[in-house]
Write a protein that holds these residues in place. Structure first.
Motif, PDB file in Angstrom:
ATOM      1  N   TYR A  92       0.910  -1.074  -0.109  1.00 48.98           N
ATOM      2  CA  TYR A  92       0.029   0.100  -0.006  1.00 48.98           C
ATOM      3  C   TYR A  92       0.912   1.195   0.079  1.00 48.98           C
ATOM      4  CZ  TYR A  92      -3.518  -3.361   1.105  1.00 48.98           C
ATOM      5  OH  TYR A  92      -4.267  -4.506   1.161  1.00 48.98           O
ATOM      6  N   THR A  93       0.919   1.957  -1.039  1.00 49.84           N
ATOM      7  CA  THR A  93       1.961   2.964  -1.184  1.00 49.84           C
ATOM      8  C   THR A  93       1.494   4.185  -1.406  1.00 49.84           C
ATOM      9  OG1 THR A  93       3.070   1.163  -2.993  1.00 49.84           O
ATOM     10  CG2 THR A  93       3.700   3.810  -3.093  1.00 49.84           C
ATOM     11  N   TYR A  94       2.120   5.031  -0.639  1.00 53.45           N
ATOM     12  CA  TYR A  94       2.022   6.487  -0.212  1.00 53.45           C
ATOM     13  C   TYR A  94       3.104   7.503  -0.692  1.00 53.45           C
ATOM     14  CZ  TYR A  94      -1.609   4.942   2.747  1.00 53.45           C
ATOM     15  OH  TYR A  94      -2.629   4.160   3.406  1.00 53.45           O
ATOM     16  N   ARG A  95       3.016   8.393  -1.532  1.00 58.68           N
ATOM     17  CA  ARG A  95       3.897   9.349  -1.666  1.00 58.68           C
ATOM     18  C   ARG A  95       4.341  10.185  -0.236  1.00 58.68           C
ATOM     19  NH1 ARG A  95       5.872  13.147  -5.511  1.00 58.68           N
ATOM     20  NH2 ARG A  95       7.499  14.079  -4.941  1.00 58.68           N
ATOM     21  N   GLU A  96       5.601  10.455  -0.138  1.00 59.49           N
ATOM     22  CA  GLU A  96       6.059  10.973   1.212  1.00 59.49           C
ATOM     23  C   GLU A  96       6.605  12.286   0.633  1.00 59.49           C
ATOM     24  OE1 GLU A  96       9.413  10.393   4.648  1.00 59.49           O
ATOM     25  OE2 GLU A  96       8.434   8.507   3.742  1.00 59.49           O
ATOM     26  N   TYR A  97       6.111  13.408   1.276  1.00 59.29           N
ATOM     27  CA  TYR A  97       6.736  14.516   1.125  1.00 59.29           C
ATOM     28  C   TYR A  97       7.331  15.048   2.513  1.00 59.29           C
ATOM     29  CZ  TYR A  97       3.376  14.730  -2.835  1.00 59.29           C
ATOM     30  OH  TYR A  97       2.630  14.518  -4.033  1.00 59.29           O
ATOM     31  N   ARG A  98       8.497  15.459   2.120  1.00 56.84           N
ATOM     32  CA  ARG A  98       9.471  16.063   3.198  1.00 56.84           C
ATOM     33  C   ARG A  98       9.861  17.490   2.994  1.00 56.84           C
ATOM     34  NH1 ARG A  98      13.828  10.859   4.501  1.00 56.84           N
ATOM     35  NH2 ARG A  98      12.287   9.387   4.301  1.00 56.84           N
ATOM     36  N   TYR A  99       9.911  18.036   4.224  1.00 59.84           N
ATOM     37  CA  TYR A  99      10.480  19.346   3.987  1.00 59.84           C
ATOM     38  C   TYR A  99      10.880  19.812   5.568  1.00 59.84           C
ATOM     39  CZ  TYR A  99       6.222  21.479   5.900  1.00 59.84           C
ATOM     40  OH  TYR A  99       4.972  21.717   6.530  1.00 59.84           O
TER      41      TYR A  99
END
Length: 485
Positions: free
Chosen positions: A91-98
């Motif tokens: 189950y794939t999620y796009r991970e946004y990091r900042y």
């Protein structure tokens, strides 16, 4: 042309070539030194540097894939059979990091920041719908509560009643979305009503979407390029307090997002990860190439999660002397509110064989389960990475808790509850019986006095029976001695 003249020309040519090569090598070495010095100055975490913007907001996409082990033989397992699981995912999620609230400190030698992560589900990279797909797995809230109260029999008794009332079981079936992002657990909800510090919501990623893991203070690398990106403090601490030795509590290396330039093959790179509540290290494995860019592959060796026998430095990670779980496992309960959570690599990769053999469905494969970093050795930039981890729950016998699914234990608990609840009635009943005995004896005494028969006296049958705490005090009737006899 004579042979001698040919020899002279040959020697001259060779000398010239050697001089050209020597000068070339010297120039190249000088140029390399110049470039390295320039790199050391430019790869720093300072406003306006070449790497600062990408450090704050990493451009490459990061994907988080979740896999679950679905228990397929719960009834048999509870009777003593080996657990059988099948892997479901990803189950794939796009991970946004900042990095947020970035602040320069101490003449640009330090910089503080909060690492923010958020996740967006990607259906095209997933096997199903997380709102529909259900997983049967360990009921972590129940085990966490029992583990927290083990040894406290008084509180355990009260929690047993709540466990029974909420029909909480050792295993639960929940959707992927519930397991990840949270659901209201009936046991936690009941406990939170009297203990507000207890959160009634549980989820593996609960409160981790759009949040941070605490303030980091990093060294910028201005004073020493080897310190580039190195964590100085986390949540205001330069040392952890979870473990039992200074080595285990040390905060070393970077947070995994930046590494110093000019890497060497014989060095260890250290990474502090709040998810594991510790520092891990990686070692060079091999040279690789990613889209034409050369890189060194660094991976965690077996010694990172080795037993204290294999690696004495790991003894500090034993929660207690009796809780050293063996190679390949790390119990992280000290930083997980005492929940019996154990971290490992997927499918117990690099762990003792006994853990793999204990669960049917485990199949460790290096290519699928290895964690690695591919770093360009000149710049230290990450060109490819895979962080792979597995969350396990330690199941053990806990004294003081009834197993809700075993009828005999429940019957004993209900019997105790019934007896305790009926205790006042039992006391009243005994009082009525004693009162009835007293009335009978009193009436009997009156009749004997009325008939003029005064040849008896009341005395204890024996001192032994009088003091018998089990049978109580008995009163017997014996003939009164005749003074003329």
């Amino acid at each position: 042309m004579t042979r001698r003249s040919c020899s002279v020309y040959a020697v001259g040519i060779i000398c010239a070539l050697l001089m050209v090569v020597g000068v070339g090598l010297y120039v190249a070495q000088t140029f390399r030194t110049i470039m390295h010095n320039r790199l050391k100055k430019e790869i720093v975490l300072v406003e306006g540097s070449r790497v600062f913007a990408s450090w704050k907001t990493p451009p490459p996409p990061v994907y988080m894939e979740f896999f679950f082990f679905n228990l397929t033989n719960m009834d048999e397992f509870l009777k003593g059979a080996k657990p059988v699981v099948n892997q479901i995912g990803p189950y794939t999620y796009r991970e946004y990091r900042y990095k947020d609230n970035v602040t320069m400190m101490e003449n640009d030698t330090l910089v503080s920041a909060y690492n923010i992560k958020s996740f967006v589900f990607l259906s095209d990279k997933s096997v199903g719908d997380p709102n529909v797909d259900a997983i049967t797995t360990v009921n972590i809230p129940l085990w966490a509560v029992m583990n927290k109260l083990k040894g406290n029999y008084l509180k355990s008794f009260g929690v047993n009643l709540i466990i029974s009332a909420t029909k909480s079981d050792f295993f639960t079936t929940r959707t992927v979305n519930e397991l990840l992002w949270g659901y209201e657990d009936p046991l936690l909800a009941r406990l939170s009503s009297s203990s507000p510090e207890i959160d009634k919501i549980f989820g593996l990623m609960y409160k981790k979407n759009g949040t941070n893991s605490g303030e980091f203070v990093y060294q910028t690398g201005v004073q020493n390029y080897m310190d580039y990106g190195r964590v100085k403090t986390w949540k205001g601490q330069s040392q952890l307090t979870f473990w039992n030795s200074n080595i285990s509590n040390s905060i070393n290396g970077s947070d995994g997002s930046a590494f110093h330039p000019l890497l060497e093959k014989d060095e260890r790179i250290y990474i502090f990860t709040p998810d594991l509540c510790r520092t891990i290290y990686m070692e060079y494995e091999k040279d690789v190439e990613v889209n034409g860019i050369p890189a060194y592959r660094f991976t965690p060796p077996r010694s990172v999660l080795a037993s204290k026998e294999e690696n004495p430095d790991n003894e500090g990670f034993c929660v207690t002397k009796d809780e050293c779980l063996g190679t390949g496992l790390l119990k992280v309960s000290p930083c997980r509110k005492a929940a019996p959570v154990v971290a490992s690599f997927p499918h117990f990769y690099l762990a003792d064989d006994k853990f793999v053999e204990a669960i049917e469905g485990m199949s460790p494969v290096r290519e699928q389960h290895q964690t690695f970093l591919d770093l360009n050795p000149t710049t230290g930039v990450i060109v490819r990475a895979n962080k792979r981890a597995q969350i396990n729950v330690l199941l053990s016998k806990l004294s003081g808790f009834a197993r809700a699914m075993l009828q005999s234990r429940v019957q004993k608990l209900l019997l105790i509850v019934t007896l305790v609840s009926s205790f006042p009635l039992i006391i009243v009943g005994l009082g009525l019986i004693m009162l009835l005995v007293f009335i009978i004896l009193l009436v009997r005494d009156r009749r004997q006095k009325t008939s003029g028969d005064d040849n008896t006296s009341y005395c204890p049958v024996s001192d032994k029976e009088k003091d018998d705490p089990q049978n109580g005090t008995f009163i017997g009737l014996t003939p009164k001695a005749d003074p003329q006899a």
